[in-house]
Design a protein around this motif. Sequence first.
Motif, PDB file in Angstrom:
ATOM      1  N   PHE A  94      28.873  37.430  30.218  1.00  0.00           N
ATOM      2  CA  PHE A  94      29.927  36.945  29.310  1.00  0.00           C
ATOM      3  C   PHE A  94      30.651  36.150  30.225  1.00  0.00           C
ATOM      4  O   PHE A  94      30.700  34.922  30.972  1.00  0.00           O
ATOM      5  N   ILE A  95      31.219  37.181  31.537  1.00  0.00           N
ATOM      6  CA  ILE A  95      32.041  36.420  32.714  1.00  0.00           C
ATOM      7  C   ILE A  95      31.450  35.031  33.460  1.00  0.00           C
ATOM      8  O   ILE A  95      31.654  33.953  33.497  1.00  0.00           O
ATOM      9  N   PRO A 155      32.651  32.320  41.852  1.00  0.00           N
ATOM     10  CA  PRO A 155      31.563  32.713  41.769  1.00  0.00           C
ATOM     11  C   PRO A 155      31.593  34.295  42.558  1.00  0.00           C
ATOM     12  O   PRO A 155      31.351  35.347  42.137  1.00  0.00           O
ATOM     13  N   GLU A 156      31.253  34.251  43.458  1.00  0.00           N
ATOM     14  CA  GLU A 156      31.259  34.945  44.787  1.00  0.00           C
ATOM     15  C   GLU A 156      31.940  36.666  44.693  1.00  0.00           C
ATOM     16  O   GLU A 156      31.334  38.151  44.720  1.00  0.00           O
ATOM     17  N   ASN A 157      33.483  35.956  44.097  1.00  0.00           N
ATOM     18  CA  ASN A 157      34.404  36.649  43.535  1.00  0.00           C
ATOM     19  C   ASN A 157      33.487  38.087  42.658  1.00  0.00           C
ATOM     20  O   ASN A 157      34.325  39.358  42.387  1.00  0.00           O
ATOM     21  N   TYR A 159      36.480  27.710  34.204  1.00  0.00           N
ATOM     22  CA  TYR A 159      37.249  28.616  34.943  1.00  0.00           C
ATOM     23  C   TYR A 159      37.160  28.388  36.440  1.00  0.00           C
ATOM     24  O   TYR A 159      36.138  28.809  37.441  1.00  0.00           O
ATOM     25  N   HIS A 160      37.615  26.854  36.775  1.00  0.00           N
ATOM     26  CA  HIS A 160      37.307  26.603  37.593  1.00  0.00           C
ATOM     27  C   HIS A 160      37.640  26.392  39.066  1.00  0.00           C
ATOM     28  O   HIS A 160      37.154  26.203  40.617  1.00  0.00           O
ATOM     29  N   LEU A 211      42.668  40.126  45.890  1.00  0.00           N
ATOM     30  CA  LEU A 211      43.128  40.232  44.586  1.00  0.00           C
ATOM     31  C   LEU A 211      41.822  39.616  43.850  1.00  0.00           C
ATOM     32  O   LEU A 211      41.708  40.010  42.009  1.00  0.00           O
ATOM     33  N   GLN A 212      41.919  38.873  44.019  1.00  0.00           N
ATOM     34  CA  GLN A 212      40.386  37.916  43.028  1.00  0.00           C
ATOM     35  C   GLN A 212      39.822  38.754  42.428  1.00  0.00           C
ATOM     36  O   GLN A 212      39.400  38.721  40.875  1.00  0.00           O
ATOM     37  N   GLU A 213      38.943  38.536  43.545  1.00  0.00           N
ATOM     38  CA  GLU A 213      37.336  40.255  43.847  1.00  0.00           C
ATOM     39  C   GLU A 213      38.285  40.477  42.921  1.00  0.00           C
ATOM     40  O   GLU A 213      37.661  41.480  42.335  1.00  0.00           O
TER      41      GLU A 213
END
Length: 458
Positions: A188-189, A202-204, A197-198, A162-164
Amino acid sequence: MQSPNQTKILILGGGFAGISVLRELESTYKNNDSIKITLVNEDNFFLFTPMLPELASGMIRPSAISIPLRMVCKKTEFIQAKVSSIDLKSKLVAITRPFDGMVKILSYDYLVIAMGGTTNFFGNKQIEKHAFTIKTIQDAIGIKTHLIHMLEIADTEKNPALQEKLLTVVVVGAGFAGVETIGELNDFIKDSVRSYYHNINPENIKMILVSASDKILPELGEELGKKAYESLQKAGIRIIPNTKAVDAGEDFVFLGNGETIPCDTMIWTAGVTIDSVITSLDCEHKSGKIVADSYLRLPNYDTVFALGDCAAITDTKTGGLYPPTAQHALRESKILSHNLKCAISGKQNQKQFNFESKGMMAIIGKRDGIAKISGHSLTGIPAWFVWKTYYLMMLPTFEKKLKVALDWTVNSLFTRDITLVRKIKRKSINQFSSDGMDSLDQVLFRSEESAKIQASKV
Ligand SMILES: Cc1cc2nc3c(=O)[nH]c(=O)nc-3n(C[C@H](O)[C@H](O)[C@H](O)COP(=O)(O)OP(=O)(O)OC[C@H]3O[C@@H](n4cnc5c(N)ncnc54)[C@H](O)[C@@H]3O)c2cc1C
């Protein structure tokens, strides 16, 4: 004050093409009271579209790339209204005031049609419903707001799939708008995740560009397009070539190659169509656009000219149409203004439009770009710098140049601004699991249930 002997020039559309014709005419006729120029545009500002992706990524503020048209209309009368119909035979144009719908009829001696294009969804209602577009200031702000919301939710989402989905951005269309947008949003992201946003892996983050052909940036030619392709891939962007998006829902995009991409953000830049005011005109059309001859006049209408994205102008070298770019619109405006002035003064030396490219360029993210200037290819930071300098010079008014330069400097020194200034429509609760977080309805339902259980125990 209108005098009956004045020659009336009416310009429809205050984009790149319209205002650059206007500026040429103003400089020639500024002291000539026998010429009356009127500009009609539905917004009261000129929008510098090549910088819209930077607005969506928060690199510049909205006021920096929107210039009040009254600032450039020194002699010209400006009317904020929508052009609702054009009668070429009687030389009349009906305009509608957006505020109250009142209609006015304008007559003209010479007409310049420069109304650009609008987004084409090719009749796909699902895509139209679920996709973002990037054509207006509201579009760009809407994309930025939406993406910050996605980052906020993704940061509390523990389910990796869901995060992805929350962090997947699909841009459809690989022209200027698509490529520049995916490049900007990618930075930007990724910058925002790195800074704030720790809990996000980042892979997602999945940035995807869908191109209907095997190339990107066809406007720039094969060599530069290939370089741009490689740069985007190096920046971690997945390019899906030779594929069209054929369906979409609130949280997916379905591609012609059979792939379904779960995603909460789809941006559609894949097509340009022309306003029905133009397509319904009683003149020759090609691909919906108005055909203009090499003098940029409408065949059979000597006093009507057309240019920019709404005009179909044939490139005699290739036999195809010139592409819809700001650079073409600007160059066409020089020839059109010259020819219009010749027509008014009765001179015969009208010129034919023939586009010899002096250079082409695009930016594809923070400090990356591609350019070809006078036969020399540039990539990376030098190309990015040339793009920035060129477009800064192109911006009308010193005030706007200063604002953009300041925004670029400040925003490249500091972290991204992720302030959420607008709310977005709530999405279906089923889409997020957000450990420990529920919708208000669910919480209320549970408290009602537990109240019932408590009551039954008593
Ligand atoms: C995100 C994005 C990035 C881009 N990047 C680049 C780039 O890097 N380089 C490049 O060369 N090109 C780029 N382009 C393309 C470029 O913006 C267009 O080619 C250019 O704007 C065309 O100029 P125009 O004057 O024909 O149309 P526009 O600039 O679209 O102007 C048309 C004007 O007409 C007005 N209008 C339309 N219909 C009506 C109506 N019915 N009544 C009244 N007014 C009306 C509109 O409000 C608008 O002001 C980009 C486009 C986008 C969307």
